[in-house]
Design a protein around this motif. Sequence first.
Motif, PDB file in Angstrom:
ATOM      1  N   ARG A 172       0.854  -0.832  -0.060  1.00 55.24           N
ATOM      2  CA  ARG A 172       0.108  -0.053  -0.233  1.00 55.24           C
ATOM      3  C   ARG A 172       1.349   1.319  -0.605  1.00 55.24           C
ATOM      4  O   ARG A 172       0.566   1.952  -0.283  1.00 55.24           O
ATOM      5  N   LEU A 173       2.091   1.514   0.876  1.00 55.65           N
ATOM      6  CA  LEU A 173       2.786   3.056   1.336  1.00 55.65           C
ATOM      7  C   LEU A 173       4.061   3.120  -0.384  1.00 55.65           C
ATOM      8  O   LEU A 173       5.062   2.936   0.227  1.00 55.65           O
ATOM      9  N   ASN A 174       4.050   1.533  -0.936  1.00 55.41           N
ATOM     10  CA  ASN A 174       5.338   1.376  -1.748  1.00 55.41           C
ATOM     11  C   ASN A 174       6.420   1.502  -1.680  1.00 55.41           C
ATOM     12  O   ASN A 174       7.335   2.184  -1.887  1.00 55.41           O
ATOM     13  N   LEU A 175       7.052   0.916  -0.263  1.00 63.28           N
ATOM     14  CA  LEU A 175       7.996   1.122   0.724  1.00 63.28           C
ATOM     15  C   LEU A 175       9.015   0.154   0.475  1.00 63.28           C
ATOM     16  O   LEU A 175       9.404  -0.739  -0.129  1.00 63.28           O
ATOM     17  N   SER A 176      10.051   0.577   0.576  1.00 58.95           N
ATOM     18  CA  SER A 176      11.597   0.295   0.088  1.00 58.95           C
ATOM     19  C   SER A 176      12.050  -1.089   0.874  1.00 58.95           C
ATOM     20  O   SER A 176      11.854  -1.636   2.023  1.00 58.95           O
ATOM     21  N   ALA A 177      12.835  -2.149   0.524  1.00 55.42           N
ATOM     22  CA  ALA A 177      13.594  -3.049   1.173  1.00 55.42           C
ATOM     23  C   ALA A 177      14.239  -2.422   2.511  1.00 55.42           C
ATOM     24  O   ALA A 177      14.270  -2.793   3.485  1.00 55.42           O
TER      25      ALA A 177
END
Length: 334
Positions: free
Chosen positions: A286-291
């Motif tokens: 949903r938040l398009n978070l990175s690794a």
Amino acid sequence: KTDCKTAFGKEGINHGRKEASLYRTGKNPVQCTSVYGTGIRICAPGSGKSMLAKRLPSILPPLSLGESLETTKIHSVAGRLQANAGLISKRPFRDPHHTISTVAMTGGGSYPQPGEISLAHNGILFLDELPEFNRSVLEVLRQPLEDRKITISRVKSNVEYPASFMLVASMNPCPCGYYNHPTKACVCSPGQVQKYLNRISGPLLDRIDLQIEVVPVPFEKMSDAHPGEASSIIRERVIHARQIQENRYAEVAGVYCNAQMNSKLLSLYARPDDKGLILLKNAMNRLNLSARAYDRILKVARTIADLENSDLIQTSHLAEAIGYRNLDREDWAG
């Protein structure tokens, strides 16, 4: 999750108890920051973001002998020790003005001297009004935040200084300061708000683990005479959580706290259960978070669990850690 009646500081037991108890939404994030690492506070003018940051040193654990020796050496090289001064016993607190140059921040000169990030080693680097800093000054923080050291290269020599500091920053949400304010209307256009937030690059923001929005406190709570929790009690919880981490990593060289965990240690000590993994997957999508954000959420969740004396990371710990990624939300400057 915020249980937030708070006071900070030896100087804050008298001064801070009266002030910090007015800013109740900041306490649990401040505790997490003091145990873990970097954080940024976003709120309207006069909400107490700078005051909370300046109370942080009073609840940090004391310097160990090794940390004290390192800190004293750096300040000695920089010529900042007074004559006949002993070892530095208090954690450094550096708060440079936003007009600081890149060289003053990182260190340098013909004969390279430590900059602010090295002078804040084993302590706090506080950047007030973060978007007002020059973009190039902020970008040089990216590598030291990852490697915890800074290499200064000059024609005559190369010098490496330690830079294991706790970055704490504060900022207004927009140029006028009232975006998302509960009572005052923001006069900025969506484009102005986005442009203001874009002064902080995505890669730098990704390295800031706790992003907290502090809501202004209404008059009824400001006039409440009920005393806040003493800073000495908060400090005891912070020290206890740090001791848990020191014992956990006692056999791992160079690792003393959760912020220093690598991928292998994460899999050993910060592995969520099945419900936690589903929650984390939904947040990532949903938040398009990175690794990098994934790893840092696990580290913050591990820290929250340590503060609550929990051996395992619960779903509530993960939910709280995800909730501290305010600037990743879709409704920010949308």
